[in-house]
Design an enzyme around this catalytic site. Sequence first.
Site, mmCIF file in Angstrom:
data_model
loop_
_atom_site.group_PDB
_atom_site.id
_atom_site.type_symbol
_atom_site.label_atom_id
_atom_site.label_comp_id
_atom_site.label_asym_id
_atom_site.label_seq_id
_atom_site.Cartn_x
_atom_site.Cartn_y
_atom_site.Cartn_z
ATOM 1 N N ASP A 1 22.732 -61.134 -30.452
ATOM 2 C CA ASP A 1 22.692 -60.109 -29.399
ATOM 3 C C ASP A 1 22.347 -60.764 -28.058
ATOM 4 O OD1 ASP A 1 22.205 -57.919 -27.738
ATOM 5 O OD2 ASP A 1 21.287 -56.749 -29.343
ATOM 6 N N HIS B 1 25.220 -56.902 -29.916
ATOM 7 C CA HIS B 1 24.559 -55.658 -29.506
ATOM 8 C C HIS B 1 25.315 -54.475 -30.104
ATOM 9 C CE1 HIS B 1 21.476 -53.932 -26.944
ATOM 10 N NE2 HIS B 1 22.357 -53.061 -26.464
ATOM 11 N N SER C 1 19.448 -49.413 -28.477
ATOM 12 C CA SER C 1 19.406 -50.133 -27.209
ATOM 13 C C SER C 1 18.344 -49.540 -26.278
ATOM 14 C CB SER C 1 20.802 -50.140 -26.582
ATOM 15 O OG SER C 1 20.881 -50.976 -25.462
#
Length: 209
Positions: free
Chosen positions: A159, A190, A107
């Site tokens: 995502d 995610h 991320s």
Amino acid sequence: MAVDDYVHVWEPATEPGAPTVLLLHGTGADEHDLLPLGRALAPGAALLSPRGRVDENGMNRWFRRLREGVFDVDDLIERTDHLAAWIEEAIEAYALSPERLVVSGFSNGANTGAALLLLHPGVVSGAALFAAGAPLQGREPDPVDLSGTKVFLGSGVADPITTIDQARLLGSQLEERGAQVTEREHPGGHQLAPDVLAQARSWFSESGF
């Protein structure tokens, strides 16, 4: 600049001649969060895991954002410059080989890893990034030379934070600059999907770092 400019964990390699994995955590995590990922990706490798220096409402990050999904690109560039300088200090302090240094992140950390590749080519020799998108949002990266750089990108088709379009754009930007990119997508959101992690581990083993 000194190696203690970043709070970090350093774990020496447990296998002779093993590479080093630089671990960049996601939002709200810290220098301990991705140690299991590093051990899973490259058993026996040395692990170097710093903590992001941005505090967003008590959450550690690598750079500021204006809102969810919208980066402060100027801040990203400045902080990536600082991180790259720190990596050079860590290479000297821990006697590392840049040719055997691979960045991995999730991320926010994966976006920072992508920025390292595009803004500071050569500071690492490869990358395994999960839930990463094109970090310079709306800006075309300079035409740097990434030939010989091996990159694994693991992305979720559903995502909502790092959209698959942004993930694929990153892959294209890296390939256009000569990187050898392996892209693996999963149907989820995610997250770091177990099957993608298994593929990343195989990629790491086969890449010869």
